[in-house]
Every structure is written in structure tokens, then in C-alpha cells.
Design a protein around this motif. Structure first.
Motif, PDB file in Angstrom:
ATOM      1  N   LEU A 194      -3.435 -18.353 -14.459  1.00  0.00           N
ATOM      2  CA  LEU A 194      -5.154 -19.089 -15.762  1.00  0.00           C
ATOM      3  C   LEU A 194      -6.241 -18.520 -14.488  1.00  0.00           C
ATOM      4  CD1 LEU A 194      -4.398 -23.002 -13.676  1.00  0.00           C
ATOM      5  CD2 LEU A 194      -4.109 -21.891 -16.505  1.00  0.00           C
ATOM      6  N   ASN A 195      -6.889 -17.657 -15.234  1.00  0.00           N
ATOM      7  CA  ASN A 195      -8.504 -17.265 -15.338  1.00  0.00           C
ATOM      8  C   ASN A 195      -9.229 -17.302 -14.194  1.00  0.00           C
ATOM      9  OD1 ASN A 195      -7.654 -16.303 -17.806  1.00  0.00           O
ATOM     10  ND2 ASN A 195      -9.058 -17.361 -18.643  1.00  0.00           N
ATOM     11  N   ALA A 196      -9.260 -18.635 -13.212  1.00  0.00           N
ATOM     12  CA  ALA A 196      -9.616 -19.167 -12.210  1.00  0.00           C
ATOM     13  C   ALA A 196      -8.821 -17.872 -11.219  1.00  0.00           C
ATOM     14  CB  ALA A 196      -9.588 -20.211 -12.190  1.00  0.00           C
ATOM     15  N   ASN A 197      -7.418 -17.658 -10.924  1.00  0.00           N
ATOM     16  CA  ASN A 197      -6.926 -17.034  -9.985  1.00  0.00           C
ATOM     17  C   ASN A 197      -6.464 -15.781 -10.139  1.00  0.00           C
ATOM     18  OD1 ASN A 197      -6.238 -19.829  -8.666  1.00  0.00           O
ATOM     19  ND2 ASN A 197      -5.112 -20.236 -10.227  1.00  0.00           N
ATOM     20  N   TYR A 198      -7.205 -15.158 -11.277  1.00  0.00           N
ATOM     21  CA  TYR A 198      -7.245 -13.921 -11.374  1.00  0.00           C
ATOM     22  C   TYR A 198      -8.378 -13.351 -10.386  1.00  0.00           C
ATOM     23  CZ  TYR A 198      -7.873  -8.767 -13.645  1.00  0.00           C
ATOM     24  OH  TYR A 198      -8.696  -7.357 -13.465  1.00  0.00           O
ATOM     25  N   LYS A 199      -7.446 -12.591 -10.226  1.00  0.00           N
ATOM     26  CA  LYS A 199      -8.128 -11.846  -8.078  1.00  0.00           C
ATOM     27  C   LYS A 199      -8.320 -10.072  -7.760  1.00  0.00           C
ATOM     28  CE  LYS A 199      -8.968 -16.002  -6.421  1.00  0.00           C
ATOM     29  NZ  LYS A 199     -10.398 -16.769  -6.653  1.00  0.00           N
ATOM     30  N   THR A 200      -9.246  -9.795  -8.022  1.00  0.00           N
ATOM     31  CA  THR A 200      -9.238  -8.468  -7.414  1.00  0.00           C
ATOM     32  C   THR A 200      -9.111  -8.100  -5.955  1.00  0.00           C
ATOM     33  OG1 THR A 200     -10.901  -8.413  -8.803  1.00  0.00           O
ATOM     34  CG2 THR A 200     -10.980  -6.515  -7.049  1.00  0.00           C
ATOM     35  N   VAL A 201      -8.860  -6.682  -5.361  1.00  0.00           N
ATOM     36  CA  VAL A 201      -8.334  -6.593  -4.180  1.00  0.00           C
ATOM     37  C   VAL A 201      -8.857  -5.185  -3.493  1.00  0.00           C
ATOM     38  CG1 VAL A 201      -6.438  -5.074  -2.398  1.00  0.00           C
ATOM     39  CG2 VAL A 201      -6.099  -7.263  -3.884  1.00  0.00           C
ATOM     40  N   VAL A 202      -9.535  -5.336  -3.064  1.00  0.00           N
ATOM     41  CA  VAL A 202     -10.296  -3.646  -2.064  1.00  0.00           C
ATOM     42  C   VAL A 202      -9.843  -3.620  -1.017  1.00  0.00           C
ATOM     43  CG1 VAL A 202     -12.779  -2.714  -1.672  1.00  0.00           C
ATOM     44  CG2 VAL A 202     -12.996  -4.643  -3.555  1.00  0.00           C
ATOM     45  N   LEU A 203      -9.467  -1.879  -1.091  1.00  0.00           N
ATOM     46  CA  LEU A 203      -8.891  -1.571  -0.393  1.00  0.00           C
ATOM     47  C   LEU A 203      -9.770  -0.638   0.773  1.00  0.00           C
ATOM     48  CD1 LEU A 203      -4.905  -2.222  -0.810  1.00  0.00           C
ATOM     49  CD2 LEU A 203      -6.417  -3.476   0.648  1.00  0.00           C
ATOM     50  N   ASP A 204     -10.786  -0.009   1.693  1.00  0.00           N
ATOM     51  CA  ASP A 204     -10.580   1.185   2.080  1.00  0.00           C
ATOM     52  C   ASP A 204      -9.833   2.277   3.036  1.00  0.00           C
ATOM     53  OD1 ASP A 204     -13.566   0.364   1.401  1.00  0.00           O
ATOM     54  OD2 ASP A 204     -13.758  -0.760   3.589  1.00  0.00           O
ATOM     55  N   LEU A 205      -9.404   2.480   2.231  1.00  0.00           N
ATOM     56  CA  LEU A 205      -8.385   4.073   2.675  1.00  0.00           C
ATOM     57  C   LEU A 205      -8.908   4.627   4.067  1.00  0.00           C
ATOM     58  CD1 LEU A 205      -7.911   5.943  -0.812  1.00  0.00           C
ATOM     59  CD2 LEU A 205      -7.119   3.995   0.054  1.00  0.00           C
ATOM     60  N   PRO A 206      -8.328   4.978   4.682  1.00  0.00           N
ATOM     61  CA  PRO A 206      -8.229   5.410   6.172  1.00  0.00           C
ATOM     62  C   PRO A 206      -8.212   7.182   6.455  1.00  0.00           C
ATOM     63  CG  PRO A 206      -5.977   5.077   6.380  1.00  0.00           C
ATOM     64  CD  PRO A 206      -6.741   4.733   4.305  1.00  0.00           C
ATOM     65  N   GLN A 207      -8.363   7.690   5.071  1.00  0.00           N
ATOM     66  CA  GLN A 207      -8.635   8.729   4.657  1.00  0.00           C
ATOM     67  C   GLN A 207      -8.802   8.502   3.764  1.00  0.00           C
ATOM     68  OE1 GLN A 207      -5.020  10.358   7.001  1.00  0.00           O
ATOM     69  NE2 GLN A 207      -4.276  11.405   5.168  1.00  0.00           N
ATOM     70  N   PRO A 208      -9.332  10.309   2.934  1.00  0.00           N
ATOM     71  CA  PRO A 208     -10.084  10.436   2.086  1.00  0.00           C
ATOM     72  C   PRO A 208      -8.608  10.705   0.966  1.00  0.00           C
ATOM     73  CG  PRO A 208     -11.575  11.409   2.470  1.00  0.00           C
ATOM     74  CD  PRO A 208     -10.230  11.021   4.577  1.00  0.00           C
ATOM     75  N   LEU A 209      -8.286  10.486  -0.116  1.00  0.00           N
ATOM     76  CA  LEU A 209      -7.247  10.518  -1.325  1.00  0.00           C
ATOM     77  C   LEU A 209      -7.543  11.431  -2.375  1.00  0.00           C
ATOM     78  CD1 LEU A 209      -4.070   9.925  -2.820  1.00  0.00           C
ATOM     79  CD2 LEU A 209      -6.181   8.645  -4.192  1.00  0.00           C
ATOM     80  N   LYS A 210      -6.901  12.561  -1.990  1.00  0.00           N
ATOM     81  CA  LYS A 210      -7.188  13.952  -2.113  1.00  0.00           C
ATOM     82  C   LYS A 210      -6.843  14.391  -3.757  1.00  0.00           C
ATOM     83  CE  LYS A 210      -8.681  16.062   2.147  1.00  0.00           C
ATOM     84  NZ  LYS A 210      -9.774  16.494   1.398  1.00  0.00           N
ATOM     85  N   VAL A 211      -7.465  14.438  -4.890  1.00  0.00           N
ATOM     86  CA  VAL A 211      -6.950  14.404  -6.409  1.00  0.00           C
ATOM     87  C   VAL A 211      -6.986  15.533  -7.038  1.00  0.00           C
ATOM     88  CG1 VAL A 211      -6.983  13.368  -8.498  1.00  0.00           C
ATOM     89  CG2 VAL A 211      -6.386  12.088  -6.933  1.00  0.00           C
ATOM     90  N   SER A 212      -6.583  16.619  -7.429  1.00  0.00           N
ATOM     91  CA  SER A 212      -6.967  17.811  -7.743  1.00  0.00           C
ATOM     92  C   SER A 212      -5.231  18.046  -8.436  1.00  0.00           C
ATOM     93  CB  SER A 212      -6.842  18.614  -6.187  1.00  0.00           C
ATOM     94  OG  SER A 212      -4.990  19.196  -6.190  1.00  0.00           O
ATOM     95  N   PRO A 213      -5.734  18.970  -9.540  1.00  0.00           N
ATOM     96  CA  PRO A 213      -4.120  19.402 -10.249  1.00  0.00           C
ATOM     97  C   PRO A 213      -3.457  20.335  -9.807  1.00  0.00           C
ATOM     98  CG  PRO A 213      -6.850  21.280 -10.622  1.00  0.00           C
ATOM     99  CD  PRO A 213      -7.193  20.594  -9.661  1.00  0.00           C
ATOM    100  N   THR A 214      -3.710  21.250  -8.302  1.00  0.00           N
ATOM    101  CA  THR A 214      -2.687  22.181  -7.483  1.00  0.00           C
ATOM    102  C   THR A 214      -1.812  21.240  -6.296  1.00  0.00           C
ATOM    103  OG1 THR A 214      -4.801  22.405  -5.755  1.00  0.00           O
ATOM    104  CG2 THR A 214      -4.005  23.320  -8.644  1.00  0.00           C
ATOM    105  N   SER A 215      -2.086  20.042  -6.280  1.00  0.00           N
ATOM    106  CA  SER A 215      -1.715  18.982  -5.512  1.00  0.00           C
ATOM    107  C   SER A 215      -1.252  18.341  -5.387  1.00  0.00           C
ATOM    108  CB  SER A 215      -2.696  19.553  -4.306  1.00  0.00           C
ATOM    109  OG  SER A 215      -3.564  18.366  -3.807  1.00  0.00           O
TER     110      SER A 215
END
Length: 266
Positions: A194-215
């Protein structure tokens, strides 16, 4: 009759559903990817089907655990949000299910045993990300109209058994099995939707997530099913669904605030 109409409706959707809505929110020709691993647990134990778990004087044993993750967002170290397009994913652990036709007038089909704990996010903008956001369930746009498809959304994706959905909307989370307090045993069926129970989760990361094309990179999350059941008297209310609105709201709240925690950032 309702069951028959539901099967007919699902069959019609398979053939008449409109083409996938790509939802190109912040779509970017990205140059990186990352993975999200949802490591299911029950308390301090690894989760597994047909396994006994003990908590608060009760023994639990599950035969199914499934949930929808949707609308994934990564927030970079500058506070900018990247919304992952068409991010609707079905995470689940189920055994093989044999599905017979109603009154044996339809052919028997089999939904295979499935264990899915990982999601790969592609075409991400390179950078360092500090926060992960996602929702549990399916947002109203798609929950109210099963003919709209995006990502993995489909009433026939993991929903082959019509009892896995509520006529015109998705079940957001489902855990079924048994619970015993040593004296009495109950069949468990704990669902949210049901729409009333659609919930969002917010999680702060303990260290940055690094996104790159080489790793390669990834985030590992703990998914603690025991936390979803906190505050619910399961011996009194072993079945939770739309008819148990306040209890279902409490379970949905647990999913948004307690169930998911960050285990590691790789």
C-alpha cells in the motif's frame, strides 16, 4: 472467482502492458558502475531458508523472504544527487514453488528456487559518494498501475503465484514461515504494501564510495529480518497484511529505520 479474475488480469497484462517506462531521471552517459549487496541476516546469524533462528524466547523458521528496492539515489561529497534511472529491483530468497492451475484447468508451472542479494548499478557518474538512498516497495506511480513497467517491475516477475500480490498492487516485502514459543506454533505471513507504507531509507557511508571507469567498487548492507519484526506480537498476530493496517505500518517503519545498515564500503 477473484482468484480466476486475478490470473486472467495478469495474463492480459503480460500481452497488453505498454512498453517499459525508462524513467530517465538524471540519465547520464556514465563511466562507472558499483554494486549493492544485500546480505540477509537474522540477528547475528546469516539468513537461510528452512533454518531455525532464536530471538526473544521464540524460534523462527522461514521458507520465503522477498522485497522490492526502488529509486536508488547516490549523493556525492558535494551534496549533489544522482538518481539511478529505472532502479526497481526484486531481492529474494525462495525455494522451488510448484504452481497448479485453478481447479487444475491451467497447466502447472514451476517458479525456481531463487537467491538474489546483489544489484549492479551501471552508467554512474564518476566521483566520490557519501550517502546512499533507496526506497522499500514500489512508488505510487507504478503501484497504482501494473501496466506501467520500469526496471524489473512486472506483475509476473516473482509474482507468478497470484497469492504474492494484492489484486491491483505490489506486495513490498514478504516473509513467511513458522514461529513457536515452545508451547504454541503459528504459521507466519508478514507482508507490507500500500502506498502509505512506501518508505525511503537514508544511509550515510562510513567512507566515500569511489566510482570510476578504472576500478570496481561496492557497498555491502546488512539486512536484518529480525529487526523488521520488532514490536510485533507474532503469537497474537502471526499474519500481517492490509487487514492489520497498524501492525503493517509498524513493520514498514522498521524496514525504513532498522533493517538496513552499512556493513562495508569497498
Amino acid at each position: 472467482m477473484k482468484r480466476i479474475l486475478t490470473i486472467i488480469s495478469l495474463s492480459a497484462l503480460l500481452f497488453t502492458a505498454c512498453s517499459k517506462d525508462k524513467d530517465p531521471i538524471n540519465a547520464v552517459e556514465g563511466n562507472g558502475k558499483t554494486s549493492l549487496t544485500f546480505d540477509a541476516r537474522f540477528g547475528n546469524q546469516d539468513f537461510a531458508l528452512n533454518t531455525d533462528f532464536t530471538a526473544e524466547g521464540k524460534t523462527f523458521n522461514f521458507n520465503k523472504f522477498r522485497y522490492w528496492i526502488s529509486n536508488v539515489v547516490l549523493v556525492n561529497t558535494n551534496g549533489e544527487e544522482f538518481k539511478v534511472p529505472a532502479s526497481y529491483y526484486l531481492l529474494e530468497e525462495t525455494g522451488t514453488i510448484s504452481l497448479s492451475g485453478v481447479n487444475n484447468d491451467l497447466p502447472t508451472t514451476v517458479y525456481p528456487a531463487t537467491k538474489r542479494e546483489e544489484v549492479v548499478l551501471k552508467d554512474l557518474k564518476a566521483g566520490d559518494y557519501k550517502t546512499l538512498k533507496f526506497s522499500v516497495g514500489v512508488d505510487p506511480k507504478y503501484n497504482d498501475n501494473l501496466s506501467l513497467l520500469s526496471g524489473e517491475l512486472s506483475p509476473l516477475n516473482g509474482m507468478t503465484n497470484v497469492s504474492w500480490m494484492w489484486l491491483t498492487s505490489y506486495i513490498f516485502t514478504s516473509a513467511t514461515g513458522k514461529v513457536t514459543d515452545g508451547t504454541n506454533s503459528k504459521n507466519l505471513k508478514i507482508e507490507t504494501g500500500l502506498n502509505a507504507n512506501y518508505k525511503t531509507v537514508v544511509l550515510d557511508l562510513p567512507q566515500p564510495l569511489k566510482v570510476s571507469p578504472t576500478s570496481t567498487s561496492g557497498i555491502v548492507l546488512n539486512v536484518d529480518l529480525a529487526k523488521a519484526l520488532e514490536g510485533v506480537d507474532l503469537m497474537t498476530t502471526p499474519v500481517v497484511g492490509a487487514a492489520q493496517a497498524s501492525t503493517m505500518a509498524a513493520v514498514a517503519g522498521n524496514y525504513s529505520t532498522k533493517v538496513f545498515t552499512v556493513k562495508a564500503v569497498n
